[in-house]
Every structure is written in structure tokens, then in C-alpha cells.
Design a protein around this motif. Structure first.
Motif, PDB file in Angstrom:
ATOM      1  N   ALA A   1       0.828  -1.208   0.000  1.00  0.00           N
ATOM      2  CA  ALA A   1       0.000   0.000   0.000  1.00  0.00           C
ATOM      3  C   ALA A   1       0.861   1.256   0.000  1.00  0.00           C
ATOM      4  O   ALA A   1       0.561   2.230  -0.697  1.00  0.00           O
ATOM      5  N   GLY A   2       1.955   1.238   0.787  1.00  0.00           N
ATOM      6  CA  GLY A   2       2.824   2.410   0.866  1.00  0.00           C
ATOM      7  C   GLY A   2       3.513   2.698  -0.452  1.00  0.00           C
ATOM      8  O   GLY A   2       3.571   3.848  -0.900  1.00  0.00           O
TER       9      GLY A   2
ATOM     10  N   GLY B   1       0.307  16.295  -2.163  1.00  0.00           N
ATOM     11  CA  GLY B   1       0.153  14.951  -1.607  1.00  0.00           C
ATOM     12  C   GLY B   1       1.295  14.585  -0.680  1.00  0.00           C
ATOM     13  O   GLY B   1       1.086  14.064   0.423  1.00  0.00           O
ATOM     14  N   ALA B   2       2.521  14.865  -1.110  1.00  0.00           N
ATOM     15  CA  ALA B   2       3.686  14.554  -0.287  1.00  0.00           C
ATOM     16  C   ALA B   2       3.690  15.383   0.994  1.00  0.00           C
ATOM     17  O   ALA B   2       4.058  14.889   2.058  1.00  0.00           O
ATOM     18  N   ARG B   3       3.258  16.650   0.915  1.00  0.00           N
ATOM     19  CA  ARG B   3       3.222  17.486   2.121  1.00  0.00           C
ATOM     20  C   ARG B   3       2.237  16.918   3.146  1.00  0.00           C
ATOM     21  O   ARG B   3       2.529  16.870   4.343  1.00  0.00           O
TER      22      ARG B   3
ATOM     23  N   ALA C   1       3.863   5.790  -5.512  1.00  0.00           N
ATOM     24  CA  ALA C   1       3.827   5.844  -6.974  1.00  0.00           C
ATOM     25  C   ALA C   1       2.678   6.729  -7.461  1.00  0.00           C
ATOM     26  O   ALA C   1       2.846   7.517  -8.401  1.00  0.00           O
ATOM     27  N   TRP C   2       1.507   6.596  -6.833  1.00  0.00           N
ATOM     28  CA  TRP C   2       0.345   7.382  -7.251  1.00  0.00           C
ATOM     29  C   TRP C   2       0.599   8.872  -7.044  1.00  0.00           C
ATOM     30  O   TRP C   2       0.304   9.693  -7.916  1.00  0.00           O
ATOM     31  N   VAL C   3       1.148   9.216  -5.893  1.00  0.00           N
ATOM     32  CA  VAL C   3       1.443  10.624  -5.592  1.00  0.00           C
ATOM     33  C   VAL C   3       2.433  11.178  -6.610  1.00  0.00           C
ATOM     34  O   VAL C   3       2.270  12.294  -7.118  1.00  0.00           O
ATOM     35  N   ALA C   4       3.465  10.395  -6.941  1.00  0.00           N
ATOM     36  CA  ALA C   4       4.474  10.844  -7.905  1.00  0.00           C
ATOM     37  C   ALA C   4       3.880  10.972  -9.307  1.00  0.00           C
ATOM     38  O   ALA C   4       4.134  11.953 -10.024  1.00  0.00           O
ATOM     39  N   ASP C   5       3.067   9.975  -9.714  1.00  0.00           N
ATOM     40  CA  ASP C   5       2.490   9.974 -11.059  1.00  0.00           C
ATOM     41  C   ASP C   5       1.558  11.153 -11.298  1.00  0.00           C
ATOM     42  O   ASP C   5       1.372  11.590 -12.440  1.00  0.00           O
TER      43      ASP C   5
END
Length: 432
Positions: free
Chosen positions: A210-211, A331-333, A216-220
Motif C-alpha cells: 500500500a505504501g 500529496g507529499a506534504r 507511486a500514485w502521488v508521484a504519477d
């Protein structure tokens, strides 16, 4: 499909979810509560190595590293500089034969004050909490348990939801009776459920399936870390060393490759260049070990906003990368914020106390739950909650499987639990 039938289906799943993850929840709560107090525990364990008498200025970093390597017989891989002038510095050592040690160093005199195996006691607690010592299997187990913890909280709140004439919170009856323990279990779940749910959700970024999918989703979608750049150090050795000291959003990012060739910038030069870029102590420096790798500095993160990574060309001493929290995508924040709050750091002592309450609430729920079952069991086998009509379990199962699509490993165990439930019901009919 009556509300009562739906409630019985939720109750049955709540019971089996608790049965599946109870021991692991106790383990995660105990080790998590310990790790919340890492600074205090380390200050007590390593008191005689943690304080030094300040001098005018620390030794030059290269001289300090060389002195420690002579005294220890190991190779310095990381340097951890504290903010306080009277605190010892720490160095991660790679020892002959493949072992690792954590060294405590007087930065003014280069004296090796003492060392411990691995990363020290609290690094061991962290590995125990994440089951990193068991490798991918342990990581998968933590992910499964976190998913089931979400199921427990959701079904528990469903069961608590006041029916006509029922009090919102009460503590009725005597400790010898089941009603007292049911009310206590419900009250603890009501006040602690939100924290437990938060801990389960914010713990997911560390998990393997899941992590990684979330990362990957956040980066994409352009919501993650800044782009790595055209040139980076490839291979496992290029980026795995020191990844744990980086913000979560950058742990899978290879560091940039040197742009210069020939020459050799010193560790002291790199530290001065990082300071010129605005990096302030406390920080961790990961020394280059692969060809073309830079010096990589990462600020020690207390609040999410502290995230700051600087890479310095190890050939020329020039800055290659300067990444700060506000350069991350939204998303990363949010994920970095969740991690800092999960660790009880984002909002100081109140934050830590709330997370500690969540750990204690997990223990209280894990102890009162089996007691409730024992009092209800009355000597009759497993004594699972009664099955509902044929439609209600399907509704609850559909909701749970929707969660399973987001958390694949938990979803697989949910399918297994559904199959087991159906098999058990058929056996019950055959026996009857």
C-alpha cells in the motif's frame, strides 16, 4: 434488511477482526508508545556519552571522521550533528565483517566516547515496531494489521451508534457483570477510535504494498517530491545508504550524480556548502560510497516543515540539489505531515500525549474485548456473535472488500475471512 440484522453482521465482523489482529495490535501499541519517548530513553541510556564540554569550534569534519575511524576500526558512513553545542555527535560505522555500530563522538577533541551495536536501542525498537527485522513478511503483516484496525474502528463505531433509549456514553452495572465491561469497551473505543484510525492510516506510507502504491500514485499525479533530475546515481548502492534519514517522499529517490569529474571535495567543504544553502543543525550527512555519489545532507525532521535535503557534488563541492518541504507536491506534504503527527512530533507535547493515548486505548480495547467474549461465552465453544440474514453480511462484506481494493494485502485476508465465514456457517448447519 433490518438495522438489527445489519448490526449483527457488523458485530460478527468486529469479533473476527479482533480475533485476527489482537496480538499484533498489542505489539504495535507497546513498541509505538516506547518510540514516542525516544529522546528521553536515549538520554537515559547513553547519559555518559551524550554530553561534552564545548570548545571554540568543532574539529574539521574530515579530521574528526579520520580520528574516529582510527579509534573504532570501522568506516564512517553517516554523521549526525545535533543542534546543541554541548551534545555529542553520532556516527554510523560500517565495521569489518559487515556489522554496524553507532558511535558517540566528542566533536571538539575527536574522542570516541562509546558505541553500541546497530543503530542503538531505539533503532531496535523501531525495527520491532515495523517488524523490519523479519523482512518483507513482517512488513506485510503490519500492513494487514493496519487494514484490519481500520475495520475494527469502523465496525466498532457502527456498533456503538446509540439506538433508541441507549445512552451515548455510560458505565453501568458492576465489574463482575458483562454490561460494565461492554460500556467501558465502547467508551474507550469512542474516545480513542479516532486516534487509532489516524495511527493506522498514517502508518500506511511505510508499508511495502500500500505504501509503495501510494508513493507511486502521488508521484504519477505530480503531487510528490520534486523531479529527480536527468542524472542520478543508479543502482541500490547509489541511493539505499542513508535513505532512512530522508523525508518519506524522497526515500526512493536516487541522489543526483556528480557533475564534475576528478578532484575531491572534503566533507568539511560539503558541510560549509550545505550551510551556505541554508541548512542548519541538526542534520544527518550521508557520505558518498558509490562512484559519482554526492554528499547528501538531510535536516532532522521534528515538524514536517523541517524537511530540507541538500546534495553536494563530492568532486567539486558545488550544490547539486536543494529540496525543501514547500517544494514538495500537496500529496507529499500531507503525507509528511501525517508521519510527523504519527510520531508525536508535529505539535509538540500535546501531539505526543494524544498518540500515547491512542496506544493506551488500543491496549484497553485489546484487553476488555477478550474479557467481554469470555463473559459472553459462558463455556460454549467459540461463541461468535450470531449470524445475520443473508443480505446483511453481503452489505458489510462489500464495504470491507472496497477497503480491500485500496489495501490489497488486507483485502486478500478479507477474502480468506469471508471464505472461512461461509465454511463455518455450512459446518454449523451440518452439525445442527
Amino acid at each position: 434488511m433490518s438495522p438489527g440484522s445489519l448490526r449483527r453482521a457488523a458485530w460478527r465482523w468486529h469479533f473476527y477482526a479482533g480475533l485476527i489482529v489482537l496480538p499484533m495490535l498489542l505489539w504495535l501499541a507497546a513498541t509505538g508508545a516506547l518510540y514516542l519517548y525516544k529522546p528521553e530513553i536515549e538520554a537515559w541510556l547513553y547519559a555518559k556519552w551524550s554530553h561534552v564540554e564545548p570548545a571554540a569550534r568543532p574539529m574539521r569534519l574530515d579530521a574528526m571522521i579520520a580520528t574516529v575511524e582510527r579509534q573504532s576500526g570501522g568506516k564512517v558512513r553517516q554523521v549526525m550533528r545535533p543542534a546543541a553545542s554541548d551534545a555529542s555527535w553520532r556516527m554510523s560505522l560500517a565495521m569489518p565483517g559487515g556489522g554496524k555500530r553507532l558511535a558517540f563522538v566528542d566533536p571538539y577533541r575527536g574522542t570516541l566516547l562509546g558505541s553500541v551495536a546497530g543503530g542503538g536501542a531505539m533503532a531496535t525498537v523501531k525495527d520491532l515496531h515495523s517488524l523490519a527485522i523479519t523482512g518483507p513478511i513482517g512488513n506485510a503483516l503490519v500492513e494487514i494489521v493496519a487494514g484490519w484496525a481500520i475495520v475494527l474502528v469502523v465496525t466498532g463505531l457502527w456498533l456503538w451508534w446509540p439506538r433508541r433509549g441507549s445512552p451515548v456514553v455510560a458505565l453501568r452495572g458492576k465489574p463482575s457483570g458483562r454490561l460494565f465491561w461492554r460500556d467501558l469497551h465502547a467508551a474507550v473505543g469512542l474516545f480513542g477510535g479516532g486516534v487509532i484510525l489516524f495511527l493506522a492510516l498514517t502508518g500506511m506510507p511505510w508499508t511495502g504494498v500500500a505504501g509503495k502504491s501510494l508513493q507511486a500514485w502521488v508521484a504519477d499525479h505530480g503531487l510528490g517530491r520534486p523531479a529527480a533530475g536527468a542524472y542520478s546515481v543508479g543502482g541500490h548502492a547509489g541511493h539505499a545508504m542513508g535513505a532512512e534519514s530522508l523525508p518519506w517522499s524522497m526515500q526512493a529517490t536516487p541522489p543526483p550524480a556528480n557533475l564534475a569529474h576528478g578532484g575531491r571535495a572534503s566533507a568539511q567543504q560539503s558541510a560549509e556548502a550545505a550551510a551556505w544553502a541554508g541548512l542548519a543543525a541538526p542534520w544527518t550527512l550521508t557520505l558518498p560510497v558509490a562512484p559519482g555519489a554526492p554528499y547528501q545532507f538531510s535536516a532532522a525532521i521534528v515538524r514536517a516543515e523541517d524537511a530540507h535535503v541538500v546534495a553536494i557534488d563530492s568532486a567539486s563541492g558545488r550544490e547539486l540539489r536543494d529540496v525543501r518541504y514547500w517544494g514538495f507536491g500537496a500529496g507529499a506534504r500531507w503525507i509528511e505531515w501525517g508521519i510527523a503527527a504519527h510520531q508525536g512530533q508535529q505539535y509538540g507535547e500535546p501531539n505526543r500525549l494524544v498518540m500515547l493515548f491512542g496506544c493506551l486505548a488500543l491496549w484497553a480495547l485489546a484487553l476488555t474485548g477478550p474479557l467481554l467474549w469470555w463473559k459472553r461465552r459462558n463455556g460454549r465453544g467459540l461463541a461468535a456473535p450470531p449470524a445475520a440474514d443473508s443480505r446483511s453480511p453481503r452489505v458489510v462484506a462489500a464495504l470491507m472488500l472496497a477497503l480491500g481494493l485500496l489495501l490489497p494485502l488486507t483485502g486478500i485476508t478479507m477474502i480468506a475471512a469471508l471464505a472461512g465465514e461461509q465454511l463455518w456457517r455450512r459446518l454449523e448447519r451440518l452439525i445442527a
